[in-house]
Write a protein that holds these residues in place. Structure first.
Motif, PDB file in Angstrom:
ATOM      1  N   TRP A 116       0.812  -1.217   0.000  1.00  0.00           N
ATOM      2  CA  TRP A 116       0.000   0.000   0.000  1.00  0.00           C
ATOM      3  C   TRP A 116       0.846   1.268   0.000  1.00  0.00           C
ATOM      4  N   ASN A 117       2.160   1.139   0.254  1.00  0.00           N
ATOM      5  CA  ASN A 117       3.053   2.294   0.235  1.00  0.00           C
ATOM      6  C   ASN A 117       3.595   2.619  -1.155  1.00  0.00           C
ATOM      7  N   THR A 119       2.388   3.092  -4.987  1.00  0.00           N
ATOM      8  CA  THR A 119       1.142   3.277  -5.732  1.00  0.00           C
ATOM      9  C   THR A 119       0.900   2.233  -6.817  1.00  0.00           C
ATOM     10  N   ALA A 122      -0.458  -0.848  -5.239  1.00  0.00           N
ATOM     11  CA  ALA A 122      -1.462  -0.649  -4.188  1.00  0.00           C
ATOM     12  C   ALA A 122      -2.883  -0.963  -4.632  1.00  0.00           C
ATOM     13  N   PRO A 125      -4.919  -3.367  -1.948  1.00  0.00           N
ATOM     14  CA  PRO A 125      -5.379  -2.677  -0.739  1.00  0.00           C
ATOM     15  C   PRO A 125      -6.437  -1.616  -1.008  1.00  0.00           C
ATOM     16  N   ARG A 126      -6.337  -0.898  -2.125  1.00  0.00           N
ATOM     17  CA  ARG A 126      -7.334   0.143  -2.412  1.00  0.00           C
ATOM     18  C   ARG A 126      -8.694  -0.461  -2.749  1.00  0.00           C
ATOM     19  N   SER A 129     -10.418  -1.313   0.444  1.00  0.00           N
ATOM     20  CA  SER A 129     -10.956  -0.153   1.151  1.00  0.00           C
ATOM     21  C   SER A 129     -12.312   0.295   0.616  1.00  0.00           C
ATOM     22  N   SER A 156      -5.910  -6.975   3.639  1.00  0.00           N
ATOM     23  CA  SER A 156      -4.722  -6.601   2.871  1.00  0.00           C
ATOM     24  C   SER A 156      -3.518  -7.038   3.695  1.00  0.00           C
ATOM     25  N   SER A 308      -9.612   0.923  -8.872  1.00  0.00           N
ATOM     26  CA  SER A 308     -10.076   0.278  -7.637  1.00  0.00           C
ATOM     27  C   SER A 308     -11.575   0.480  -7.453  1.00  0.00           C
TER      28      SER A 308
END
Length: 333
Positions: A116-117, A119, A122, A125-126, A129, A156, A308
Motif C-alpha cells: 500500500w506504500n 502506488t 497498491a 489494498p485500495r 478499502s 490486505s 479500484s
C-alpha cells in the motif's frame, strides 16, 4: 523469475497476462494451439477475450494451469469517463457470473495483495478499502442488514518486506479459521505491452502467484495450496524497461522511414528478428545500466484510484445478488 516453456524453447517473459503469453506462443508456433482456445468479443470500445486452457498440452505451452483467463481491455479505464466505467462494471459482473457459483449464504474472503506504500502495487489494498465488508454484521447483527447481502471478509496482508510474513501463510491461517467457500485475490500485474498498462483487467479462476510477472514469484494462492477455489483479478500497472525501449524503438524507426525515408537498413534488420530475440537483445544491452527496472505512467495514482472503484463496484454487485450500486453506496456511507 520462473522460466516459461514455450514449445521447445525456454524464454523469460515479464507478464502476468495469459493473453500476452497466448500471443507470444502463437507468434512463435504460427499455428493453432492444441489445448488452448480463444474467444474474442468487442462492443462499444470494450474488448473481452476468453483464453481457455483445456488440457495438459495447453498447460505446457502456456506455462499456466488449466482454466479460464478473461481479459477486459478498454482505453476508457485510463480516463475519468464515468459512463464508460459503468459499462465496464456491467461487463465484469456478466463475466463473474460465469465463473462464480455460490449460494447467497456462503462466505467469500477477498485478499488485497500488494504494498500500500507503493502506488503501482497498491491496487489490492485500495480495492479492499472500497469493498462492502459484511461478515461481522451478518454474524452479530443479522437483523440490521439486507438479506440480499452475503457474508464477505477481506484483508490486505501487505508484503513480506514489511510484515516478515509470507502472504500464503497469512491467507492459509485465515482459511483455516473462516472456512470461506471462495477466495478472490486482487493484485497489480506486469505487462509486456505498453498499450495494456492501466487499460486491462484480467480475471482468472486458477489462482495467483504474487510477483510472478516481475520475476519475484512467491507461494501460489490457489485451490491446490489452500483447499478453496481462488479467483484472481488484476490490472497491469507496470512494464519492464526493455519492453518500453523495444516499443519506442519500433515507433521511432517507423516514424523516421515515414518522414525522411531513412533508417530502412536498421529497421529491416530489427524486423528480421523474432519479437523475443529482439526483446532479449535489448534486455542484455540495458541490464548493465538499469538492471531489472519497471516503469509506470506518471498519472498512476489517479488511475489506480479509478480502477479500484471499478473493480470494487463490480465485486460488490456480483457478490450481493440483487443489490444495486445505489444500495452499496448507502451501506458504505
Amino acid at each position: 523469475m520462473e522460466k516459461k516453456q514455450f514449445g521447445n524453447f525456454s524464454k523469460s517473459i515479464y507478464t502476468d497476462l495469459a493473453l500476452e503469453v497466448k500471443e507470444a506462443v502463437s507468434e512463435e508456433k504460427g499455428e493453432e494451439l492444441d489445448g488452448v482456445e480463444m474467444e474474442v468479443n468487442e462492443d462499444s470500445g470494450v474488448k473481452v477475450t476468453w483464453v481457455k486452457i483445456t488440457n495438459e498440452n495447453g498447460e505446457k505451452l502456456m506455462g499456466r494451469p488449466i482454466g479460464n483467463y478473461i481479459t477486459i481491455e478498454s482505453e476508457a479505464l485510463r480516463t475519468n469517463d464515468v459512463d464508460a466505467h459503468e459499462e465496464i462494471i456491467k461487463i465484469m459482473v456478466d463475466n463473474f457470473s460465469q465463473i462464480i457459483n455460490l449460494n447467497q449464504n456462503e462466505t467469500v474472503l477477498i485478499i488485497g495483495l500488494g504494498n500500500w506504500n507503493v502506488t503501482p502495487d497498491a491496487l489490492g489494498p485500495r480495492v479492499i478499502s472500497k469493498t462492502l465488508i459484511t461478515r461481522h454484521i451478518k454474524e452479530h447483527l443479522p437483523d440490521s442488514i439486507d438479506s440480499r447481502v452475503r457474508p464477505v471478509a477481506a484483508l490486505s496482508p501487505g508484503v513480506m518486506g514489511i510484515t516478515g510474513i509470507e502472504t500464503y501463510e497469512t491467507v492459509k491461517g485465515l482459511v483455516e479459521r473462516l472456512r470461506p467457500s471462495l477466495i478472490i485475490a486482487i493484485d497489480a500485474l506486469a505487462s509486456r505491452s505498453v498499450n495494456r498498462i492501466n487499460s486491462t483487467i484480467q480475471i482468472s479462476d486458477t489462482g495467483v502467484a504474487p510477483g510472478a510477472g516481475m520475476g519475484n514469484k512467491r507461494q501460489a494462492l490457489n485451490e491446490e495450496s489452500l483447499g478453496v477455489p481462488v479467483i484472481a483479478i488484476g490490472v497491469p500497472t507496470v512494464v519492464d524497461a526493455a519492453t518500453l525501449v523495444n516499443d519506442t524503438m519500433d515507433l521511432l524507426l517507423s516514424q523516421m522511414i515515414k518522414e525522411t525515408g531513412s533508417g530502412h537498413e536498421f529497421y529491416d534488420a530489427l524486423i528480421g528478428l523474432e519479437s523475443q530475440e529482439k526483446y532479449q537483445l535489448i534486455l542484455q544491452l540495458l541490464t548493465p545500466y538499469s538492471g531489472n527496472m519497471f516503469v509506470t505512467p506518471k498519472e498512476v495514482d489517479a488511475v489506480i484510484d479509478r480502477l479500484s472503484n471499478i473493480i470494487a463496484n463490480a465485486l460488490n454487485i456480483s457478490l450481493h445478488k440483487g443489490v444495486t450500486k445505489e444500495d452499496i453506496n448507502r451501506f458504505m456511507y
